[in-house]
Design a protein around this motif. Sequence first.
Motif, PDB file in Angstrom:
ATOM      1  N   ASN A  87      -0.415  -4.448 -67.780  1.00  0.00           N
ATOM      2  CA  ASN A  87      -0.683  -3.072 -68.203  1.00  0.00           C
ATOM      3  C   ASN A  87      -1.846  -2.972 -69.182  1.00  0.00           C
ATOM      4  O   ASN A  87      -2.340  -1.888 -69.451  1.00  0.00           O
ATOM      5  CB  ASN A  87       0.573  -2.387 -68.761  1.00  0.00           C
ATOM      6  N   GLN A  88      -2.296  -4.098 -69.717  1.00  0.00           N
ATOM      7  CA  GLN A  88      -3.448  -4.081 -70.615  1.00  0.00           C
ATOM      8  C   GLN A  88      -4.771  -4.155 -69.862  1.00  0.00           C
ATOM      9  O   GLN A  88      -5.807  -3.759 -70.393  1.00  0.00           O
ATOM     10  CB  GLN A  88      -3.353  -5.233 -71.621  1.00  0.00           C
ATOM     11  N   ALA A  89      -4.736  -4.650 -68.653  1.00  0.00           N
ATOM     12  CA  ALA A  89      -5.957  -4.737 -67.839  1.00  0.00           C
ATOM     13  C   ALA A  89      -6.263  -3.366 -67.232  1.00  0.00           C
ATOM     14  O   ALA A  89      -5.354  -2.590 -66.925  1.00  0.00           O
ATOM     15  CB  ALA A  89      -5.772  -5.764 -66.734  1.00  0.00           C
ATOM     16  N   LYS A  90      -7.540  -3.088 -67.067  1.00  0.00           N
ATOM     17  CA  LYS A  90      -7.920  -1.822 -66.430  1.00  0.00           C
ATOM     18  C   LYS A  90      -7.406  -1.784 -65.003  1.00  0.00           C
ATOM     19  O   LYS A  90      -6.927  -0.755 -64.520  1.00  0.00           O
ATOM     20  CB  LYS A  90      -9.435  -1.651 -66.460  1.00  0.00           C
ATOM     21  N   THR A  91      -7.534  -2.896 -64.311  1.00  0.00           N
ATOM     22  CA  THR A  91      -6.999  -3.035 -62.954  1.00  0.00           C
ATOM     23  C   THR A  91      -6.378  -4.417 -62.840  1.00  0.00           C
ATOM     24  O   THR A  91      -6.834  -5.372 -63.472  1.00  0.00           O
ATOM     25  CB  THR A  91      -8.098  -2.892 -61.890  1.00  0.00           C
ATOM     26  N   TRP A  92      -5.305  -4.529 -62.066  1.00  0.00           N
ATOM     27  CA  TRP A  92      -4.634  -5.813 -61.895  1.00  0.00           C
ATOM     28  C   TRP A  92      -4.048  -5.909 -60.489  1.00  0.00           C
ATOM     29  O   TRP A  92      -3.801  -4.902 -59.833  1.00  0.00           O
ATOM     30  CB  TRP A  92      -3.510  -5.994 -62.919  1.00  0.00           C
ATOM     31  N   LYS A  93      -3.836  -7.150 -60.074  1.00  0.00           N
ATOM     32  CA  LYS A  93      -3.092  -7.425 -58.852  1.00  0.00           C
ATOM     33  C   LYS A  93      -2.411  -8.774 -59.006  1.00  0.00           C
ATOM     34  O   LYS A  93      -2.946  -9.686 -59.634  1.00  0.00           O
ATOM     35  CB  LYS A  93      -3.992  -7.442 -57.619  1.00  0.00           C
ATOM     36  N   GLU A  94      -1.225  -8.868 -58.415  1.00  0.00           N
ATOM     37  CA  GLU A  94      -0.570 -10.160 -58.275  1.00  0.00           C
ATOM     38  C   GLU A  94      -0.479 -10.460 -56.791  1.00  0.00           C
ATOM     39  O   GLU A  94      -0.141  -9.589 -55.995  1.00  0.00           O
ATOM     40  CB  GLU A  94       0.822 -10.164 -58.901  1.00  0.00           C
ATOM     41  N   TYR A  95      -0.805 -11.707 -56.451  1.00  0.00           N
ATOM     42  CA  TYR A  95      -0.805 -12.149 -55.069  1.00  0.00           C
ATOM     43  C   TYR A  95       0.230 -13.270 -54.951  1.00  0.00           C
ATOM     44  O   TYR A  95       0.041 -14.354 -55.497  1.00  0.00           O
ATOM     45  CB  TYR A  95      -2.182 -12.673 -54.676  1.00  0.00           C
ATOM     46  N   ALA A  96       1.334 -13.009 -54.257  1.00  0.00           N
ATOM     47  CA  ALA A  96       2.436 -13.964 -54.179  1.00  0.00           C
ATOM     48  C   ALA A  96       2.568 -14.515 -52.759  1.00  0.00           C
ATOM     49  O   ALA A  96       2.767 -13.750 -51.803  1.00  0.00           O
ATOM     50  CB  ALA A  96       3.739 -13.299 -54.610  1.00  0.00           C
ATOM     51  N   GLU A  97       2.484 -15.828 -52.659  1.00  0.00           N
ATOM     52  CA  GLU A  97       2.593 -16.470 -51.347  1.00  0.00           C
ATOM     53  C   GLU A  97       4.004 -16.292 -50.778  1.00  0.00           C
ATOM     54  O   GLU A  97       4.995 -16.430 -51.497  1.00  0.00           O
ATOM     55  CB  GLU A  97       2.260 -17.959 -51.457  1.00  0.00           C
TER      56      GLU A  97
END
Length: 200
Positions: A62-72
């Motif tokens: 939530n501190q990043a302007k944009t984020w993504k998590e990529y889960a295998e």
Amino acid sequence: RDRDVTGVQTCALPIYYHNISHNSLDNYIAITSGLSYKNVLPFDKDCLPSSTCEVTTSNVFNQAKTWKEYAESMPSNCYLQNSGDYAPRHNPAVYYTDLTNCSTNDVPLGTTSDSALLNDFSSEATAPQFSYVSGNLCDDMHGVTGCQSKTIQNGDTWLSTWIPAITSTPVYQDGDTVIFLVWDEGTGGTVGEKCYNNTT
């Protein structure tokens, strides 16, 4: 990605960060929130995301302007249940209650020939400011059923495939991206152990 971090030409080994405790989840919560041992201890049993197993504190997502998590091996976006080789306990974004965009930003990693991560990193316009990538239970060196032999080799093979794929993307090639490779815990130890006091 941080445009203020430029000109780094070599690898580094940050030797002063290690696991907080055992098992996995409390370490993932600690590294993404900065919470102390006392505050992550409720997660040491690797609980599934629920009203009794969630985090309400500020975090790197939530501190990043944009984020993504990529889960295998995650079956679908922001998936909250164990499924095959996917485990939510290695996907910290699903535990944060303030991430109302989890269903959009917590996505399956895919394969090197069809990956949301590699697609996003094809352009500065689509790459998130902060990305979190997690391997599945076979590729993250945990050695679950069906993957118990060559546990470390499986992880090394996965890294030797994905790291070059990431470093070959246009966004990485721009020179303003850093990769941190982190293990969540060492071998041995007990649930709830104060590992932050024991560097061995």
